[in-house]
Design a protein around this motif. Structure first.
Motif, PDB file in Angstrom:
ATOM      1  N   ILE A 240       0.939  -1.067  -0.233  1.00 61.63           N
ATOM      2  CA  ILE A 240      -0.072  -0.164  -0.069  1.00 61.63           C
ATOM      3  C   ILE A 240       0.882   1.103   0.068  1.00 61.63           C
ATOM      4  O   ILE A 240       2.096   1.237   0.538  1.00 61.63           O
ATOM      5  N   ASP A 241       0.310   2.200  -0.478  1.00 60.66           N
ATOM      6  CA  ASP A 241       0.941   3.620  -0.817  1.00 60.66           C
ATOM      7  C   ASP A 241       1.461   4.066   0.978  1.00 60.66           C
ATOM      8  O   ASP A 241       2.399   4.513   1.049  1.00 60.66           O
ATOM      9  N   ILE A 242       0.180   4.544   1.421  1.00 65.21           N
ATOM     10  CA  ILE A 242       0.267   5.384   2.867  1.00 65.21           C
ATOM     11  C   ILE A 242      -0.501   4.600   3.697  1.00 65.21           C
ATOM     12  O   ILE A 242      -1.638   3.993   3.558  1.00 65.21           O
ATOM     13  N   HIS A 243       0.213   4.265   4.955  1.00 61.56           N
ATOM     14  CA  HIS A 243      -0.318   3.754   6.069  1.00 61.56           C
ATOM     15  C   HIS A 243      -0.505   4.808   7.260  1.00 61.56           C
ATOM     16  O   HIS A 243       0.750   5.183   7.496  1.00 61.56           O
ATOM     17  N   GLY A 244      -1.377   4.813   7.811  1.00 61.97           N
ATOM     18  CA  GLY A 244      -1.306   5.810   8.964  1.00 61.97           C
ATOM     19  C   GLY A 244      -2.228   5.328  10.538  1.00 61.97           C
ATOM     20  O   GLY A 244      -2.698   4.247  10.424  1.00 61.97           O
ATOM     21  N   GLY A 245      -1.986   6.123  11.297  1.00 59.58           N
ATOM     22  CA  GLY A 245      -2.489   5.878  12.622  1.00 59.58           C
ATOM     23  C   GLY A 245      -2.059   6.615  13.538  1.00 59.58           C
ATOM     24  O   GLY A 245      -0.996   7.558  13.254  1.00 59.58           O
ATOM     25  N   GLY A 246      -2.369   6.683  14.811  1.00 63.98           N
ATOM     26  CA  GLY A 246      -1.759   7.306  15.962  1.00 63.98           C
ATOM     27  C   GLY A 246      -0.491   6.951  16.168  1.00 63.98           C
ATOM     28  O   GLY A 246      -0.085   5.865  16.021  1.00 63.98           O
ATOM     29  N   GLN A 247       0.262   7.848  16.928  1.00 62.66           N
ATOM     30  CA  GLN A 247       1.738   7.590  17.156  1.00 62.66           C
ATOM     31  C   GLN A 247       1.784   6.520  18.086  1.00 62.66           C
ATOM     32  O   GLN A 247       2.810   5.545  17.987  1.00 62.66           O
ATOM     33  N   GLN A 260       3.969  -9.642   9.716  1.00 66.15           N
ATOM     34  CA  GLN A 260       3.064 -10.342   9.227  1.00 66.15           C
ATOM     35  C   GLN A 260       3.041 -10.218   7.759  1.00 66.15           C
ATOM     36  O   GLN A 260       2.898 -11.142   6.985  1.00 66.15           O
ATOM     37  N   SER A 261       2.843  -8.854   7.311  1.00 65.84           N
ATOM     38  CA  SER A 261       2.212  -8.690   5.809  1.00 65.84           C
ATOM     39  C   SER A 261       3.716  -9.118   4.963  1.00 65.84           C
ATOM     40  O   SER A 261       3.622  -9.828   3.942  1.00 65.84           O
ATOM     41  N   GLU A 262       4.874  -8.458   5.356  1.00 65.65           N
ATOM     42  CA  GLU A 262       5.791  -8.886   4.648  1.00 65.65           C
ATOM     43  C   GLU A 262       6.437 -10.273   4.759  1.00 65.65           C
ATOM     44  O   GLU A 262       6.927 -10.893   3.660  1.00 65.65           O
ATOM     45  N   SER A 263       6.238 -10.873   5.794  1.00 67.13           N
ATOM     46  CA  SER A 263       6.538 -12.502   5.897  1.00 67.13           C
ATOM     47  C   SER A 263       5.793 -13.261   4.894  1.00 67.13           C
ATOM     48  O   SER A 263       6.181 -14.360   4.523  1.00 67.13           O
ATOM     49  N   ARG A 264       4.486 -12.755   5.089  1.00 67.64           N
ATOM     50  CA  ARG A 264       3.642 -13.525   3.949  1.00 67.64           C
ATOM     51  C   ARG A 264       3.924 -13.065   2.295  1.00 67.64           C
ATOM     52  O   ARG A 264       3.997 -14.048   1.529  1.00 67.64           O
ATOM     53  N   THR A 265       4.155 -12.000   1.988  1.00 68.51           N
ATOM     54  CA  THR A 265       4.170 -11.687   0.594  1.00 68.51           C
ATOM     55  C   THR A 265       5.608 -11.324   0.191  1.00 68.51           C
ATOM     56  O   THR A 265       5.743 -11.522  -1.008  1.00 68.51           O
ATOM     57  N   GLY A 266       6.528 -11.073   1.162  1.00 70.95           N
ATOM     58  CA  GLY A 266       7.967 -10.899   0.561  1.00 70.95           C
ATOM     59  C   GLY A 266       7.905  -9.550  -0.111  1.00 70.95           C
ATOM     60  O   GLY A 266       9.078  -9.174  -0.566  1.00 70.95           O
ATOM     61  N   LYS A 267       6.942  -8.791   0.043  1.00 69.76           N
ATOM     62  CA  LYS A 267       6.936  -7.287  -0.589  1.00 69.76           C
ATOM     63  C   LYS A 267       6.994  -6.304   0.536  1.00 69.76           C
ATOM     64  O   LYS A 267       6.392  -6.559   1.533  1.00 69.76           O
ATOM     65  N   GLU A 268       7.371  -5.140   0.159  1.00 69.65           N
ATOM     66  CA  GLU A 268       7.105  -4.100   1.212  1.00 69.65           C
ATOM     67  C   GLU A 268       5.756  -3.652   1.435  1.00 69.65           C
ATOM     68  O   GLU A 268       5.103  -3.582   0.341  1.00 69.65           O
ATOM     69  N   PHE A 269       5.283  -3.822   2.754  1.00 71.11           N
ATOM     70  CA  PHE A 269       3.965  -3.664   2.980  1.00 71.11           C
ATOM     71  C   PHE A 269       3.362  -2.095   2.688  1.00 71.11           C
ATOM     72  O   PHE A 269       2.393  -2.152   2.128  1.00 71.11           O
ATOM     73  N   ALA A 270       4.172  -0.972   3.231  1.00 70.21           N
ATOM     74  CA  ALA A 270       3.580  -0.022   3.143  1.00 70.21           C
ATOM     75  C   ALA A 270       4.965   1.014   2.648  1.00 70.21           C
ATOM     76  O   ALA A 270       6.006   0.958   3.451  1.00 70.21           O
ATOM     77  N   LYS A 271       4.657   1.798   1.768  1.00 71.94           N
ATOM     78  CA  LYS A 271       5.801   2.919   1.376  1.00 71.94           C
ATOM     79  C   LYS A 271       5.893   3.912   2.477  1.00 71.94           C
ATOM     80  O   LYS A 271       7.094   4.169   2.624  1.00 71.94           O
ATOM     81  N   ILE A 272       5.001   4.489   2.832  1.00 74.26           N
ATOM     82  CA  ILE A 272       5.009   5.610   3.657  1.00 74.26           C
ATOM     83  C   ILE A 272       4.138   5.199   4.996  1.00 74.26           C
ATOM     84  O   ILE A 272       2.971   5.070   4.953  1.00 74.26           O
ATOM     85  N   TRP A 273       4.708   5.627   6.289  1.00 77.74           N
ATOM     86  CA  TRP A 273       3.894   5.516   7.376  1.00 77.74           C
ATOM     87  C   TRP A 273       4.051   6.875   7.989  1.00 77.74           C
ATOM     88  O   TRP A 273       4.877   7.580   8.275  1.00 77.74           O
ATOM     89  N   VAL A 274       2.730   7.017   8.184  1.00 76.65           N
ATOM     90  CA  VAL A 274       2.481   8.469   8.942  1.00 76.65           C
ATOM     91  C   VAL A 274       1.598   8.202  10.082  1.00 76.65           C
ATOM     92  O   VAL A 274       0.620   7.576  10.248  1.00 76.65           O
TER      93      VAL A 274
END
Ligand SMILES: [Zn+2]
Length: 455
Positions: A240-247, A260-274
């Motif tokens: 995904i492009d952007i993943h967000g949430g509270g600090q 979890q996500s990267e172990s499953r797919t082998g791909k970067e899960f989120a490009k930018i974390w905000v």
């Protein structure tokens, strides 16, 4: 206006327009948002656990990401925004037990607070995400996700529980900047004898037969972290492009989502974390145990929800807000000034140096206080130029999401009641000066006095 033109020109050089920069928690740098696919942006924001009313901290988070959603759309991106509901969790079960006398009625608790959350979001001017999945509607996807982690030896089963093995994911700790050795050595949590490592976390929690859901590991329910990985993948894809949430979610929640996500797919899960900063009260984190939790539906009785939105936007999303009544009253008078200033203006979308400067402020890490500052700094000029005023009003309403509707329906507060009483006394004593002063003060509080004629 000359200064603004200069500034817009300067920003254009830095920004070359239409480029949005956000602070990426993971790289710890300001990073340009470049879509993974064409003009499409996937945005995932962690949602609430609906076991109680929505508080000031939630409001700040979702207003922040609402502005981001609006800015991305303004830039012409085709945005898909997903936000989950954690509608199965210990706190929900406890609430159902305490208030309804039956743990099994947790879905009723969830529905009550999801409805209330939607109402609060609407009042705060937050647009609805494209997807708002509930965990309980997505158990099969979660089970499939866990099965895949077990197959890849990233997770293990013990007595019907499933745990993620954090030592199987080398990047663990990269988002929060913690390393595995420190985590292991410093783990003060009571070590569950079943777990291989103290930092391993539950993907599936076993339960008595015929309760919750049946799974390949027996009856049970998902752990907290797995839902966001499963739902993000289901609704938005592997990356995904952007993943967000509270600090407060950086560790362990987001760290675990990545594992979890990267172990499953082998791909970067989120490009930018905000991540947005906290709302504190007297410099303490809001918490029920401290008795300093401010629920928005209660604040709305005293303050128009747009005043609360304005209050949030006066602060940069990465700056902590120490909530105070004085601060909120300040926001009320400033917002009232805006409402009054633009009351007779018809909003139209248009570009000019001033709107460009506001836009640039937002493109530079969503600098909402700067955008608001530009309006007040140039308010006189704006109001003397009809076309300019129209374009600024459009920006305030559509990008900052402030409705600028008249502040009616002000609920009586002890202060207003006291002022009204004082004013009656002043009028009876024919002290018109004092009566006018009080009327002005009431106006600031959003209360318009209309006197009946004295016969
Ligand atoms: Zn999450």
């Amino acid at each position: 206006m000359t200064n603004l033109r200069k500034e817009a020109k300067k920003n254009k050089k830095v920004n070359s327009m239409n480029k949005l920069y956000l602070t990426n928690t993971k790289s710890r740098t300001l990073q340009e948002v470049k879509p993974l696919h064409g003009k499409h942006i996937n945005l995932y924001v962690c949602g609430i656990t609906p076991y109680d009313y929505t508080h000031l901290g939630h409001g700040r988070c979702y207003v922040t990401f609402d502005v981001l959603f609006r800015v991305l759309s303004m830039l012409g991106f085709d945005v898909t925004y997903a936000r989950n509901f954690t509608d199965i969790e210990d706190k929900l079960l406890k609430k159902a037990h305490d208030t309804l006398g039956d743990e099994a009625r947790y879905t009723e608790i969830a529905s009550t607070y999801i409805n209330s959350f939607h109402d609060t979001m609407h009042k705060l001017g937050c647009k609805a995400p494209n997807h708002e999945p509930r965990v309980t509607d997505n158990i099969p996807s979660i089970i499939t996700f866990i099965e895949s982690l077990i197959a890849k030896k990233h997770a293990y089963v013990i007595d019907g529980d499933v745990y993620f093995d954090i030592t199987s994911f080398k990047e663990y700790g990269a988002l929060s900047g913690r390393n595995l050795e420190d985590l292991e050595a410093g783990a003060r949590v009571k070590v569950d004898e079943n777990k291989k490592n103290p930092g391993d976390f539950a993907l599936w929690k076993s339960a008595e037969a015929n309760t919750f859901w049946s799974s390949p590991w027996g009856w049970g329910r998902p752990g907290w972290h797995i839902e966001c990985s499963a739902l993000a993948q289901k609704y938005l894809g592997d990356s995904i492009d952007i993943h967000g949430g509270g600090q407060d979610l950086i560790f362990p929640h987001h760290e675990n989502e990545i594992a979890q996500s990267e172990s499953r797919t082998g791909k970067e899960f989120a490009k930018i974390w905000v991540h947005n900063a906290f709302v504190t009260i007297n410099h303490e984190k809001m918490s029920k145990s401290l008795g300093n939790t401010f629920f928005l539906h209660e604040l709305f009785k005293e303050f128009n929800p747009m005043v609360i939105r304005y209050y949030y936007l006066q602060h940069h999303y990465r700056t902590p807000i120490d909530f105070s009544d004085v601060g909120l009253k300040g926001a009320l008078s400033a917002y009232k000034r805006l409402v009054q200033a633009f009351s007779d203006v018809h909003a139209t979308q248009a570009s000019n140096a001033l709107v460009d400067a506001m836009r640039d402020a937002l493109l530079h890490d969503l600098n909402t206080p700067k955008a608001i500052g530009i309006i007040f700094e140039h308010l006189e000029q704006i109001l003397h130029d009809k076309a300019l005023a129209s374009s600024v009003k459009y920006f305030i309403q559509n990008i900052l999401g402030l409705r600028l509707e008249p502040l009616e329906h002000v609920t009586m507060t002890p202060e207003i009641e006291q002022l009204l009483a004082e004013r009656e006394q002043a009028r009876a004593a024919k002290n018109w000066k004092r009566a006018d002063e009080i009327r002005d003060r009431l106006k600031e509080l959003g209360f318009n006095v209309q006197d009946s004629k004295i016969s």
